[in-house]
Motif scaffolding. Structure first.
Motif, PDB file in Angstrom:
ATOM      1  N   ARG A   1      34.339 -38.687  36.561  1.00 25.46           N
ATOM      2  CA  ARG A   1      32.983 -38.723  37.095  1.00 25.46           C
ATOM      3  C   ARG A   1      31.925 -39.117  36.053  1.00 25.46           C
ATOM      4  N   SER A   2      32.408 -39.513  34.878  1.00 23.90           N
ATOM      5  CA  SER A   2      31.458 -39.912  33.841  1.00 23.90           C
ATOM      6  C   SER A   2      32.103 -40.962  32.950  1.00 23.90           C
TER       7      SER A   2
ATOM      8  N   ASP B   1      20.736 -34.862  37.891  1.00 19.79           N
ATOM      9  CA  ASP B   1      20.372 -36.097  38.587  1.00 19.79           C
ATOM     10  C   ASP B   1      19.001 -36.553  38.091  1.00 19.79           C
ATOM     11  N   THR B   2      18.492 -37.638  38.662  1.00 19.96           N
ATOM     12  CA  THR B   2      17.219 -38.205  38.196  1.00 19.96           C
ATOM     13  C   THR B   2      16.111 -37.169  38.188  1.00 19.96           C
ATOM     14  N   LEU B   3      16.059 -36.368  39.241  1.00 20.10           N
ATOM     15  CA  LEU B   3      15.005 -35.355  39.324  1.00 20.10           C
ATOM     16  C   LEU B   3      15.155 -34.350  38.183  1.00 20.10           C
TER      17      LEU B   3
ATOM     18  N   LEU C   1      22.754 -46.077  33.810  1.00 15.74           N
ATOM     19  CA  LEU C   1      22.752 -45.594  35.198  1.00 15.74           C
ATOM     20  C   LEU C   1      22.007 -46.527  36.146  1.00 15.74           C
TER      21      LEU C   1
ATOM     22  N   ALA D   1      19.127 -46.408  37.487  1.00 13.04           N
ATOM     23  CA  ALA D   1      18.441 -45.799  38.626  1.00 13.04           C
ATOM     24  C   ALA D   1      17.076 -46.436  38.856  1.00 13.04           C
TER      25      ALA D   1
ATOM     26  N   ALA E   1      22.263 -30.643  41.487  1.00 15.17           N
ATOM     27  CA  ALA E   1      21.919 -32.038  41.755  1.00 15.17           C
ATOM     28  C   ALA E   1      21.833 -32.290  43.255  1.00 15.17           C
ATOM     29  N   VAL E   2      20.824 -33.066  43.648  1.00 17.70           N
ATOM     30  CA  VAL E   2      20.720 -33.477  45.053  1.00 17.70           C
ATOM     31  C   VAL E   2      21.625 -34.687  45.282  1.00 17.70           C
ATOM     32  N   ALA E   3      21.631 -35.584  44.281  1.00 15.89           N
ATOM     33  CA  ALA E   3      22.501 -36.757  44.354  1.00 15.89           C
ATOM     34  C   ALA E   3      23.702 -36.461  43.466  1.00 15.89           C
ATOM     35  N   GLU E   4      24.833 -36.238  44.105  1.00 15.26           N
ATOM     36  CA  GLU E   4      26.034 -35.833  43.376  1.00 15.26           C
ATOM     37  C   GLU E   4      26.939 -37.012  43.107  1.00 15.26           C
ATOM     38  N   ILE E   5      27.541 -37.026  41.935  1.00 19.59           N
ATOM     39  CA  ILE E   5      28.482 -38.096  41.624  1.00 19.59           C
ATOM     40  C   ILE E   5      29.883 -37.615  41.961  1.00 19.59           C
ATOM     41  N   ALA E   6      30.522 -38.331  42.883  1.00 21.20           N
ATOM     42  CA  ALA E   6      31.848 -37.908  43.331  1.00 21.20           C
ATOM     43  C   ALA E   6      32.940 -38.550  42.483  1.00 21.20           C
ATOM     44  N   LYS E   7      32.715 -39.797  42.065  1.00 17.99           N
ATOM     45  CA  LYS E   7      33.793 -40.535  41.421  1.00 17.99           C
ATOM     46  C   LYS E   7      33.225 -41.758  40.713  1.00 17.99           C
ATOM     47  N   VAL E   8      33.787 -42.050  39.529  1.00 19.35           N
ATOM     48  CA  VAL E   8      33.396 -43.268  38.804  1.00 19.35           C
ATOM     49  C   VAL E   8      34.659 -44.067  38.542  1.00 19.35           C
TER      50      VAL E   8
END
Ligand SMILES: Cc1cc2nc3c(=O)[nH]c(=O)nc-3n(C[C@H](O)[C@H](O)[C@H](O)COP(=O)(O)OP(=O)(O)OC[C@H]3O[C@@H](n4cnc5c(N)ncnc54)[C@H](O)[C@@H]3O)c2cc1C
Ligand SMILES: Nc1ncnc2c1ncn2[C@@H]1O[C@H](COP(=O)(O)O)[C@@H](O)[C@H]1O
Lengths: 334, 259
Positions: free
Chosen positions: B24-25, B100-102, B129, B131, B218-225
């Motif tokens: 995820r990173s 996340d960004t926030l 990223l 964004a 985080a509101v925007a979650e990273i599931a997979k990279v």
């Protein structure tokens, strides 16, 4: 989730009020997302009545539940403050579960602030939406300028804001149908708008028109130094081509801004676009992917440019380019 | 004018990127690091503004792990007066990647609040990223007006007049009062290099370390990279440079018909 349905926020151009064509790509994305979720897709226009009325009429012929025409005298010219205030009210009224935007420069300017007001984070510049019955939609974003993909999910039960990258959804796949038109007048006061926008302008006389060139040799950061530009100039000369460049070359002042191809520069569609040492970032691709034939020379076999190139050479431009110039010269002699 | 510049440390452009074991990173391994490119332009704009006014202060603000110190040092060597380093953990929920960004914007906005700057500059987008949001979110959190994609900044009266890039070679001017936040686009200025003198001076400049607070969920979650699947329809030419050149000439003559 508290809300329901998909709301697509479309966009007109600042100058003449015509469409920003990316609106239809966002609409295609919104329709597909709504269909997958089994919910309705609506659309919103923001502006003054005489500009958005004809656009709303056009949307009335699409497969959309409601076209929201949001007009107010203070929406005549785009400002991030007015757009945030107005859209926050529309979102409160419509209660969508998803809001989809085209990832335009205007959306970059206000949507992150709108998301913050809603205690959300915009999932920006999305290149695909995948569906997962168990977890809900997965939004694919690019990291490292396209070297990696990252899957994002929205958590919590608030509204989810997404912007879609240029060219990833097809504008011509927007489904036709009929929509009801509704107008919405936001409560907006001049004191809420803190910035004063000027009218759009272009730099004085653009001397180079790349849009008509049949052959373009375009150079990117792979050239390394300004002193190396000679080899691509010679190639362009041998081909009778115009010389163009990616942004970093113009940022450095090695070639004038007017030779920049991409979202901030010119959009070209030559018979041949020869990309030398250009990685293929999306902001470059949108300016040249309409070329009939794309030939890319890049030392990195994984460079994103090879995803759209017709002909590719993985190699060192300092070897390939002079050899090519020589071969073209010889071919012309015959 | 007191100007705060948010700078992010990112992987060097030519770095090999691999996905980390958590899926995820990004695997940082022994990667080389540098300043995010638009942030270098933001710093340049700040330094030139200060030089034009003949007074003021340029403070760089960076959230990142210990390694970010090298990028901060470089900014000081180029002429920033002092620095604030919000030190995040290397990995896990307290790291940059765990926010996340926030979350990142909140870290930066909290530090900015204590400084009460007249102007905050950020880059328009991070190279890693991508964004393109942190500056705008900071402005919203701080309650100050903002403008994005800025190429030139001019002081007028008590406020600013900025040149904003629009699509397709168009621009507009925007005016606003101070304090304000601008996200800077590359290319508005030529970047300076650090001088030997600058590098020497940087050693005595202050870098204040702040502890990064606990990250909110985080509101925007990273599931997979993952590396993208390449849809290659490209015809690859191989051989020596001379052989490749001959193949290209052949194609340009008979297929593309431009020779
Ligand atoms: C809002 C916004 C607007 C933008 N507008 C534009 C725009 O209009 N136009 C534009 O171009 N960009 C634009 N950009 C920038 C864009 O995102 C990329 O940063 C830029 O296009 C990268 O340029 P490049 O490919 O030349 O450089 P890089 O991405 O650095 O790529 C250089 C390439 O050269 C290759 N290379 C290096 N050495 C060699 C060698 N010896 N031989 C062969 N290959 C080599 C490398 O493998 C690499 O792929 C914009 C960005 C933003 C955020
Ligand atoms: N960790 C950070 N530290 C300092 N500035 C940052 C950080 N992350 C983002 N920024 C700033 O926000 C801009 C936009 O980043 P992003 O929203 O990630 O594209 C960057 O160009 C930086 O100026």
């Amino acid at each position: 989730m508290s809300g329901s349905g998909v709301l697509v926020v479309v966009e007109q151009r600042g100058g003449d009020g015509g469409w920003n064509r990316m609106s239809f790509e966002a609409l295609a994305a919104g329709q597909a997302l709504a269909a997958e979720l089994g919910v309705a897709c609506s659309a919103a226009l923001v502006g003054v009545a005489d500009v958005i009325a004809p656009l709303a009429a056009e949307l009335a012929g699409k497969k959309i539940k409601t076209v929201w025409a949001m007009d107010h005298p203070l929406l005549e010219q785009y400002t991030p403050d007015a757009w945030c205030v107005a859209l926050e009210q529309l979102i409160a009224e419509v209660q969508p579960q998803y809001v989809v935007f085209p990832h335009t420069y205007q959306v970059r300017d206000f949507a992150p602030a709108l998301a913050t007001r809603l205690k959300q984070v915009l999932i920006s510049d999305v290149t695909a939406i995948r569906h997962d019955a168990a977890t809900g939609p997965v939004f694919v974003r690019q990291w490292m300028q396209g070297k990696l993909n990252a899957n994002y999910r929205h958590s919590g039960d608030g509204v989810c804001l997404v912007s879609v990258q240029a060219g990833t959804f097809r504008a011509d796949s927007v489904e036709a149908g009929t929509a009801e038109l509704k107008s919405f007048s936001p409560t907006l006061d001049a004191s809420q708008i803190r910035t004063v926008p000027g009218a759009p302008f272009r730099e004085a006389a653009q001397m180079v028109d790349l849009t008509a060139a049949p052959v373009i040799v375009s150079v990117g950061r792979g050239i390394g130094e300004q002193d190396n530009l000679g080899i691509v100039e010679e190639l362009a000369h041998a081909l009778g081509a115009e010389l163009a460049a990616s942004r970093p070359i113009c940022d450095n002042g090695w070639l004038p801004m007017e030779r920049q191809v991409g979202s901030s520069g010119q959009t070209v569609a030559p018979k041949l676009y020869l990309a030398v040492g250009i990685s293929g970032a999306i902001q470059h691709l949108v300016g040249m992917k309409g070329a009939k034939t794309i030939l890319a020379i890049n030392k990195d076999p994984d460079a994103p440019i090879f995803e759209i190139a017709d002909i590719g050479v993985v190699g060192d431009l300092f070897e390939i380019v002079p050899a090519l110039t020589k071969a073209i010269g010889e071919a012309k002699q015959q | 004018m007191k100007i705060l510049v948010a700078i992010k440390q990112v992987l060097e452009r030519d770095a090999q990127v691999r996905v980390a074991a958590d899926g995820r990173s990004i695997d940082e391994g022994d990667a080389a690091w540098t300043i995010n490119e638009p942030d270098a332009y933001a710093l340049e704009e700040a330094l030139q503004l200060k030089e034009r006014e003949g007074a003021g202060e340029v403070v760089v603000l960076c959230a990142g792990p210990e390694r970010a110190a090298s990028t901060i040092r470089e900014a000081l060597a180029k002429g920033a007066d002092r620095a604030i380093h919000i030190v995040t953990e290397e990995e896990g929920p307290g790291s940059l990647a765990g926010r996340d960004t926030l979350g990142v914007a909140a870290l930066l906005a909290d530090a900015a609040k204590n400084e009460s700057p007249d102007l905050i500059l950020t880059g328009l987008q991070s190279d890693d990223l991508g964004a393109g949001q942190t500056g705008v979110v900071m402005a919203e959190l701080l309650g100050v007006p903002h403008a994005t994609l800025i190429l030139q900044v001019e002081r007028i009266g008590n406020g600013l007049r900025v040149k904003r890039e629009l699509e397709g070679g168009w621009y507009q001017h925007v005016e606003m009062p101070l304090p304000a936040l601008l996200t800077i686009q590359s290319g508005g200025n030529r970047l300076r290099y650090a001088t030997l003198m600058g590098i020497k001076k940087a050693k005595s400049k202050e870098t204040r370390a702040l502890e990064a607070g606990v990250a909110a969920a985080a509101v925007a979650e990273i599931a997979k990279v993952y590396p993208p699947e390449r849809v290659k329809r490209t015809e690859m030419l191989t051989g020596s440079a001379v052989q490749i050149a001959a193949q290209i000439v052949e194609k340009l003559t008979f297929e593309v018909k431009v020779l």
